[in-house]
Design an enzyme around this catalytic site. Structure first.
Site, PDB file in Angstrom:
ATOM      1  N   ASP A   1      -3.063   5.025   5.776  1.00  0.00           N
ATOM      2  CA  ASP A   1      -3.076   4.280   4.711  1.00  0.00           C
ATOM      3  C   ASP A   1      -3.921   4.543   3.549  1.00  0.00           C
ATOM      4  OD1 ASP A   1      -2.939   0.917   4.393  1.00  0.00           O
ATOM      5  OD2 ASP A   1      -5.152   1.316   4.405  1.00  0.00           O
TER       6      ASP A   1
ATOM      7  N   GLU B   1       0.825   6.476   2.768  1.00  0.00           N
ATOM      8  CA  GLU B   1       0.982   5.413   1.572  1.00  0.00           C
ATOM      9  C   GLU B   1       0.347   5.949   0.421  1.00  0.00           C
ATOM     10  OE1 GLU B   1       0.095   0.718   1.319  1.00  0.00           O
ATOM     11  OE2 GLU B   1      -1.475   2.225   2.250  1.00  0.00           O
TER      12      GLU B   1
END
Length: 510
Positions: free
Chosen positions: A192, A246
């Site tokens: 993330d 990401e």
């Protein structure tokens, strides 16, 4: 060749996929019970959103224990049973891991805030005075803590304190976390906001242009690529772990710069996935730009939906079945690693909201109250919240056999295409995934990529793919003998006639 290069992954938002005990939340037992459904659909891998203990301020992306299971989703025995059953069906599992920040309820942070001399103090970032950095959720990125009279840094919600990656002890702690889950059998990680890691403990003010902050110094810091190489070496020393990043950017060159044989395997192409409008020209331009940005065997990602954005049947296809199928065809035949967001195979649209009380996503809720503080009326504030909330893409899964989600929290509403269209959508995905499995095009580069009006074409191996983004009929002249192997069209020896919003695959002879 790496297992992931020809695979299709299916993202599951844990709360919303399948409830097994009637509490209104998805869980591992429910997920295990639906593995046959996923195997029948034909996916190769699953990406699980966070399932760790968490106060749920940001729907699990505020982790309070990296090596445990949130009781809402079951326990470690349930997780292990799910992993065993997935392996029996040859389904790989990658899991979301949040290395940038933890919950302020994490034991590390609770220790860190006790005193300035605590052994965990430097696990996080503390300052006597804040700079001008803003949270990506809006407002200041610094929170004053009464206990030690200093500010801690949070690039997202104030309940999500950023970890200090300049501290070798933090890096070691995270290696232990990676090792724990690799030992449990996961095939890799979706990392993330990985380019937000804080590695430089100097905090110059970010520039502000026309009242908008430019996130210049709080992303892409010096030393980040070295850390990503270290993470990659650690994860791949004993297995072919798949690492997905990401990257908080829409710049293709910047996104691609973090994928290589030494760093991340792939990075999410949000410029492609989060578009607000598609046509043949824009898709052609983006596919070309992605090719230009990639090098050295890099592979792009392909998706039009995720837990962070509006569902694409609503956002891009206006609920139209043909348009929705065409975008699915593009995602599953273009060069890259596809990520299907749960429910897309049923054509699930966005949820709708009539009040902020129906929302659970902090991004939408924060936008609502920030709008009220800016003297907007509640109706305007709600419109802004609806634009910002990610809840609209997080509704309960609707399965084709009607064994859908149990009644749960009042904010949850079922949403799907009409049953006939939903079944048609599911059959289309299943057939297209089966076509991928029986061919090798999915591992091939483009040998041609062309645009003629509203007709996009690309050649991969022995297959030619034609995608018509127009409303009428279109003719395509064949230069070689070809056989229609997927989709519907009228074909002769020299010409193909395609209908509106159609995608087809041809096997080219010779």
């Amino acid at each position: 060749m790496e297992f992931w290069r020809g695979s299709v992954f299916y993202e599951i938002y844990m709360k919303s996929f399948q409830d097994s005990n009637g509490d209104g939340l998805g869980d591992f037992k429910g997920l295990t019970n639906r593995l046959d459904y996923l195997a029948e659909l034909g996916i190769d891998g699953i990406w699980l959103t966070p399932f760790y203990p968490s106060p749920q301020v940001d729907n699990g992306y505020d982790v309070s224990d990296y090596c445990e299971i949130n009781p809402d989703y079951g326990n470690m025995a349930d997780f292990r049973e799910f992993m065993r059953e997935a392996a029996k069906r040859d389904i790989k599992v990658i899991i979301d891991l949040v290395l940038n920040h933890s919950s302020t309820e994490h034991a590390w942070f609770r220790e860190s805030r006790r005193s300035k001399t605590n052994s965990k103090r430097d696990y996080y970032i503390w300052r006597e005075k804040p700079n001008n950095w803003e949270s990506f959720f809006g407002g200041t990125a610094w929170e004053f803590d009464e206990e030690t009279k200093e500010y801690y840094y949070h690039s997202f919600a104030k309940e999500q304190a950023d970890l200090n990656w300049a501290n070798p002890l933090v890096q070691k702690e995270m290696e232990n976390v990676l090792a724990f889950w690799l030992n449990e059998g996961v095939a890799g990680f979706r990392l993330d906001v990985i380019n937000n890691l804080t590695l430089v403990l100097e905090f110059p003010d970010n520039p502000v242009e026309n009242g908008e902050m430019k996130h210049l110094y709080d992303r892409n810091q010096s030393g980040l690529k070295d850390v990503l190489e270290q993470i990659s070496r650690f994860c791949k020393k004993d297995q072919d772990a798949f690492l997905v990043g990401e990257i908080s950017s829409d710049d293709l060159t910047e996104i691609a710069s973090y994928s290589s044989k030494k760093m991340l395997d792939v990075t999410f192409n949000f410029n492609f996935g989060s578009v607000e409008k598609v046509d043949a020209a824009s898709i052609f331009s983006t596919l070309n730009a992605m090719e230009m940005a990639l090098s050295d065997g890099q592979w792009p990602t392909l998706f039009f939906g995720s837990h962070d954005m509006s569902r694409f049947t609503t956002r891009l296809a206006d609920g139209d079945l043909l348009k929705t199928k065409l975008l699915a065809f593009l995602m599953l035949t273009a060069k890259g690693v596809p990520f299907i967001y749960y429910g897309e195979e049923m054509g699930m649209p966005d949820l709708t909201f009539t009040s902020v009380e129906e929302m659970r996503d902090i991004q939408g809720i924060s936008a609502y109250y920030q709008a009220l503080e800016g003297d907007l009326n509640p109706e305007c504030a709600l419109e802004i919240a609806i634009q910002k909330t990610r809840d609209k893409a997080r509704g309960p899964m609707v399965f084709p056999d009607k064994k859908a989600f149990s009644d749960g929290e009042p904010w949850i509403k079922s949403a799907s295409l009409p049953e006939k269209e939903a079944r048609s959508m599911w059959t289309f995905y299943q057939a297209l995934l089966a076509f991928r499995k029986t061919t090798d095009f999915k591992k091939e580069e483009y040998t041609s990529l062309k645009l003629a009006g509203e007709l996009l074409s690309y050649r991969r191996g022995e297959f030619l793919f034609l995608l018509h983004f127009g409303e009428g009929f279109v003719d395509f002249s064949l230069e070689e003998k070809a056989t229609l192997v997927f989709g519907e069209a009228n074909i002769s020896e020299t010409k193909i006639k395609m209908g509106p919003y159609a995608g087809i695959a041809l096997r080219v002879e010779g």
